[in-house]
Design an enzyme around this catalytic site. Sequence first.
Site, mmCIF file in Angstrom:
data_model
loop_
_atom_site.group_PDB
_atom_site.id
_atom_site.type_symbol
_atom_site.label_atom_id
_atom_site.label_comp_id
_atom_site.label_asym_id
_atom_site.label_seq_id
_atom_site.Cartn_x
_atom_site.Cartn_y
_atom_site.Cartn_z
ATOM 1 N N GLU A 185 38.805 39.143 42.763
ATOM 2 C CA GLU A 185 38.198 40.437 42.434
ATOM 3 C C GLU A 185 39.232 41.566 42.367
ATOM 4 O O GLU A 185 39.082 42.605 43.013
ATOM 5 C CB GLU A 185 37.093 40.764 43.445
ATOM 6 C CG GLU A 185 35.950 39.751 43.400
ATOM 7 C CD GLU A 185 34.828 40.073 44.382
ATOM 8 O OE1 GLU A 185 33.654 39.864 44.017
ATOM 9 O OE2 GLU A 185 35.119 40.525 45.511
ATOM 10 N N VAL A 186 40.263 41.350 41.584
ATOM 11 C CA VAL A 186 41.339 42.333 41.465
ATOM 12 C C VAL A 186 41.081 43.238 40.264
ATOM 13 O O VAL A 186 41.093 42.791 39.115
ATOM 14 C CB VAL A 186 42.706 41.633 41.336
ATOM 15 C CG1 VAL A 186 43.810 42.658 41.102
ATOM 16 C CG2 VAL A 186 42.997 40.817 42.594
#
Length: 645
Positions: A430-431
């Site tokens: 989840e960057v």
Amino acid sequence: MKLLSVALASTLASNLAVDASYLRDSQGATDTTDGSYWWKFPASDCGYDDVSPQPACGPANKGNVTGLEECCTATEGCGGFNTNGIIKKTDCITRVTSDQPCDLYVLQDKPQPAVSDFPPIWPYPADFTNGTTTVTVSGATKFSLSSGTSPTLSQAFERYQEITFPHVTTASDAEQALTNLFGEAGLGGPSPLAALTVTVDDLDESYPQLDTDETYNLTVPADGSAATLHAKTIYGALHGLETFSQLVQFDFETESYIVENAPWTITDAPRFPHRGLMIDTARHFEPLHAIRDIIDSLTYSKLNVLHWHMSDSQSFPMQSKTYPKLWDGSWSTKERYTQADIASIVEYARVRGIGVIVEFDMPGHAAAWCAGYPEICPSATCQQPLNVANNATFDLVTSLLGEMTGGKSSAAGSPSGLFPKNMIHLGGDEVDTSCWESTPAVAEWLKEHGFTADQGYAYFVEKVAAIAISQGRRPIQWSEVFDHFKTELPKDVIVHIWKSVTNVTEVVADGYNVLLNVGYDSTSWYLDNLNVDWHAVYAQDPCGGSPSDLCKLILGGHGEMWGETVDASDLEQTVWPRLAAIGERLWSPAANSASSAVAEERMEDFRCLLNRRGVKSAPVNNANARSAPPQPGSCLEQRRQRRRV
């Protein structure tokens, strides 16, 4: 008296030549003229196992079970079929999945186990035989090593003495129980079983690793002579002790301990080497006693890994001695772990056969790092992902990981680092790289290196993976890392798959090891999905979507207990009993763990066992996990009500 009725039933079963290894009913299954049996799995199928080319008789007999049986018999290499008319290969049973729009029939060489509470063991063992005799067991049964010494097993013997024999008994109780079974003493009845002798080939106390042998063989005779347990390692012996403890039951009518259906011979081994639970101490701090309690509970389902999600955007609770301000990101000064605390937890887990893996999620999910070291974050107002443009970021990561690893691999007799297991989790999920693009210094760095923001992400995850590898650890990284960068990743990376869009077959076909627990779907192993019940959890087979020859690259998986709504007040009842379903799917042979309907009564008994041992397991058939019982009743009330229907 209960024991008299058991003895009578045992005698009748023996006279009728009943094979108690399997309690059976038809379940729609039939035998064949050649001695084989059709096993039926309602609303089930198996993927990647279709015979090719498909014979014409398959679709021609869609919905016609008799016709499909004949079609399968006439088709070379057929091991079963579904009622949609698809003919299956012989290894279909290793990848049965439920909640499918068809029924599955699989050809086997023995009758199908019935819905039953037998065997009274969780998880289901790899192989066993048993008899029909009830053996009385002394409450003072002695556990001992046949030779050598082991501090780990000495502690385990003390624990399992209490776990196996929680009720106070006297010698006269055992004598009375024998009288109930065989009449007055001296008329040929067996003595109470009074010893479990343990033999271990290698008493090495080294930290458990991925290749640690966990097999064991347990024998419980029917004549009252000593039970025997043989294992190659102390960690296999721990699993054997757990199985023995589950076989021993307390009879309240005679106030004595018994083992039913002796003699037992159990040969057991895990299907997957990596079987775990993740706890999240960043979203809510978990006190040390809560972590120790959850470790104790893992052993009851033969799980062997605690994945410790140490930090996240919300908090960083762990002491670093090289970067001491990192725990400035903790929730409070009272919600922290010293390194001595962590070392005590890691050792507490080890002597119970549990390896601990720490996770520092990066470069996203890392805003809490900025409290102590703001220079490793893009800016005060845009704190994550960590600053890829500043060498200080990687200096900190290198030093922090060095404290965890000791800078080298652990070896036999030589544990290294605070977490000696030769794996470390680096997150990577989840960057959102928009912070990098909106922060002038980072955007300029990306431009100078000719990187897009996504290439900067690749640079970061590959660099930290290389740091871990250089320090003797296999890095574990979440799905997105593979989804973005595919085979650019070092082959040492273990891909932890949580997203349903990640193609598991592609990952293993490219030669990567996998940990599997798809997060947000109907069979999720994310335990924060409170509306996913244990039947759905049980339906998830880690190899269910991959070709059988690649299953060996799937190491196992975890139940993931994300901590947004969990703290010490509700951790155990949110985890259990659904984690038991995961434990059985990861330990037991696929053929013996393919149907939650078959396992349901054993699951209900196991939940009661957890409660008796002090584990706050919620009821089995809750509509939502961790909710309380809806009305007065016994632990087994749900099962009894179902039997009356």
